[in-house]
Design a protein around this motif. Structure first.
Motif, mmCIF file in Angstrom:
data_model
loop_
_atom_site.group_PDB
_atom_site.id
_atom_site.type_symbol
_atom_site.label_atom_id
_atom_site.label_comp_id
_atom_site.label_asym_id
_atom_site.label_seq_id
_atom_site.Cartn_x
_atom_site.Cartn_y
_atom_site.Cartn_z
ATOM 1 N N LYS A 130 -2.486 9.500 -6.902
ATOM 2 C CA LYS A 130 -3.101 8.253 -7.360
ATOM 3 C C LYS A 130 -3.001 7.203 -6.271
ATOM 4 O O LYS A 130 -1.992 7.089 -5.594
ATOM 5 N N ASP A 173 -4.547 0.275 -1.960
ATOM 6 C CA ASP A 173 -4.883 1.440 -1.129
ATOM 7 C C ASP A 173 -6.387 1.534 -0.913
ATOM 8 O O ASP A 173 -6.850 1.774 0.205
ATOM 9 N N TRP A 174 -7.149 1.342 -1.997
ATOM 10 C CA TRP A 174 -8.603 1.425 -1.886
ATOM 11 C C TRP A 174 -9.153 0.302 -1.005
ATOM 12 O O TRP A 174 -10.107 0.509 -0.253
ATOM 13 N N GLU A 175 -8.542 -0.857 -1.076
ATOM 14 C CA GLU A 175 -8.968 -1.968 -0.221
ATOM 15 C C GLU A 175 -8.706 -1.640 1.254
ATOM 16 O O GLU A 175 -9.528 -1.915 2.125
ATOM 17 N N HIS A 177 0.840 -1.202 0.000
ATOM 18 C CA HIS A 177 0.000 0.000 0.000
ATOM 19 C C HIS A 177 0.873 1.249 0.000
ATOM 20 O O HIS A 177 2.035 1.201 0.380
ATOM 21 N N SER A 234 -3.528 3.020 -5.429
ATOM 22 C CA SER A 234 -3.583 1.699 -6.044
ATOM 23 C C SER A 234 -4.828 0.959 -5.564
ATOM 24 O O SER A 234 -5.528 1.392 -4.644
ATOM 25 N N GLU A 235 -5.074 -0.182 -6.170
ATOM 26 C CA GLU A 235 -6.198 -1.030 -5.752
ATOM 27 C C GLU A 235 -6.026 -1.460 -4.295
ATOM 28 O O GLU A 235 -7.002 -1.519 -3.536
#
Length: 80
Positions: free
Chosen positions: A30, A35-37, A10, A32-33
């Motif tokens: 930006k 980070d969003w998780e 992350h 990452s995926e």
């Protein structure tokens, strides 16, 4: 227990939050995926931290109780 391996890689914080005119916060840069998780799971992680802190507190209380029992036994103050 939460599987924290899925958050490996992350983006290191601190993240900067900005408020748009509509009031909805956005994060600078930006993400990452992963980070969003991590963001999505934040409430679950907080709940896990609270649960573990309470478990830790209960263990320390039990240790104190056992320590007192040992001290009573060691002093010979144990009731018959």
């Amino acid at each position: 227990m939460t599987d924290t391996d899925k958050y490996e890689g992350h983006t290191e914080g601190p993240w900067t939050l900005y408020r748009r005119a509509g009031g909805k916060p956005t994060i600078a840069g930006k993400l990452s995926e992963v980070d969003w998780e991590l963001i999505a799971d934040a409430p679950l992680l907080l709940a896990e931290v609270k649960r573990l802190r309470e478990e830790n507190r209960q263990q320390w209380l039990r240790i104190q109780e056992l320590n007192e029992e040992i001290n009573i036994w060691h002093r010979g103050d144990e009731e018959e």
